[in-house]
Design a protein around this motif. Sequence first.
Motif, short mmCIF file in Angstrom:
data_model
loop_
_atom_site.label_atom_id
_atom_site.label_comp_id
_atom_site.label_asym_id
_atom_site.label_seq_id
_atom_site.Cartn_x
_atom_site.Cartn_y
_atom_site.Cartn_z
N ALA A 178 -96.54 -14.40 -19.22
CA ALA A 178 -97.82 -14.90 -19.17
C ALA A 178 -98.02 -16.32 -18.97
N ASN A 179 -97.13 -17.13 -19.42
CA ASN A 179 -97.03 -18.57 -19.26
C ASN A 179 -96.90 -18.83 -17.87
N CYS A 184 -90.89 -22.81 -19.42
CA CYS A 184 -91.01 -22.58 -20.74
C CYS A 184 -89.92 -23.31 -21.72
N ARG A 231 -100.11 -18.24 -16.12
CA ARG A 231 -101.22 -19.08 -16.71
C ARG A 231 -100.61 -20.64 -15.73
N SER A 265 -101.40 -8.32 -26.73
CA SER A 265 -101.59 -9.81 -26.95
C SER A 265 -102.06 -9.95 -28.52
N GLY A 314 -95.02 -24.26 -20.39
CA GLY A 314 -95.19 -23.29 -21.67
C GLY A 314 -94.22 -23.67 -22.84
N ALA A 336 -93.94 -13.12 -22.92
CA ALA A 336 -94.41 -14.57 -23.20
C ALA A 336 -94.29 -15.39 -22.04
N SER A 348 -97.22 -18.59 -28.89
CA SER A 348 -96.93 -19.57 -28.05
C SER A 348 -98.23 -20.64 -28.29
N LEU A 382 -101.03 -15.78 -24.90
CA LEU A 382 -99.70 -16.07 -24.22
C LEU A 382 -98.71 -15.51 -25.57
N ASP A 384 -100.46 -23.72 -26.13
CA ASP A 384 -100.67 -24.29 -24.49
C ASP A 384 -101.71 -25.47 -24.84
#
Length: 305
Positions: free
Chosen positions: A261-262, A270, A265, A165, A234, A258, A225, A209, A227
């Motif tokens: 990760a979104n 996205c 979250r 990251s 995302g 990515a 990214s 992210l 957020d």
Amino acid sequence: MADPFPSPYLHRPAALADAPAVHALVAACERELLGRAETELDRIAADLALPGVDPALDTLLVHDTAGRLAGRAWVHGGRRSAVDVHPGHRGRGLGAALLDWAEARARRAGGERLSQTVPDGDRAAVELLRSRGYEPFVAQWLLEIAMPAEPVVPGPPPPGVTLRSFRPGDERAAYELTEDAFDEWQARRKSYEEWARLSVGLDSFAPSLSPVAFADGQMVGAVLSLDAPDAREGYVERVAVRRDHRGRGLARLLLREAFRANYLRGHRSCTLWTHSEAGALPLYQRLGMTVRRGCAVYGKALGPG
């Protein structure tokens, strides 16, 4: 000289403190056209504070007699502009007057060509621009991917490449990487200050992210990214892979990281923007992304005013 704005409207330059009011205006326009507000407050604030933007000279706000914001114009570097009129104040000549002001400001700033991005569905804005000699020259698309289940990340990185990251201290490397990649099609390389204001300097920038790739100690790929606190999905702001590492599946791997990760979250979709100059639309479509909507960049050569 007669005031170009119809009575009883009043106008003045914007200040940084006006960002929330401008954001509310833009959000009202987006809800009217798109059914939802998409632009975040930090993006409006960033535009007002961009290097090369003097709010006293490059912005104009139009208010009604009750002090409510009815329209705005913004010009950056004599090259780019934005004009918005509140849905409740359309049909009164404000859009044409703000466009005239933007062109005059661009000429005074030494601009030779002015551009403005307009959603395909905004027929009134398209007709106004075309009536003033603007022509489309770049197509843009907002892409989306639904994530009903956790996205699968394909295999390990290519040999010699490691992923992690984004961390503090990666900013300059990410700037060089993305601007080098974008130099292939963009007309002007951004300064670091301008680039950061529009990406890693945003309040909504999300390092956790934003996967980045390294080879031999150098950043060779990045997906940056955003957020926002109230975001329902995302958003990928930038995607770049160094030229000598393309064709190895690195962009696909970083994007999948990515997306995953979104998803973790809490986002179940996205989005990202791409355009015809970048030539990346087929890549995103192979990843399962589809076009949600499109817009076009309209440009006009500025003759003597």
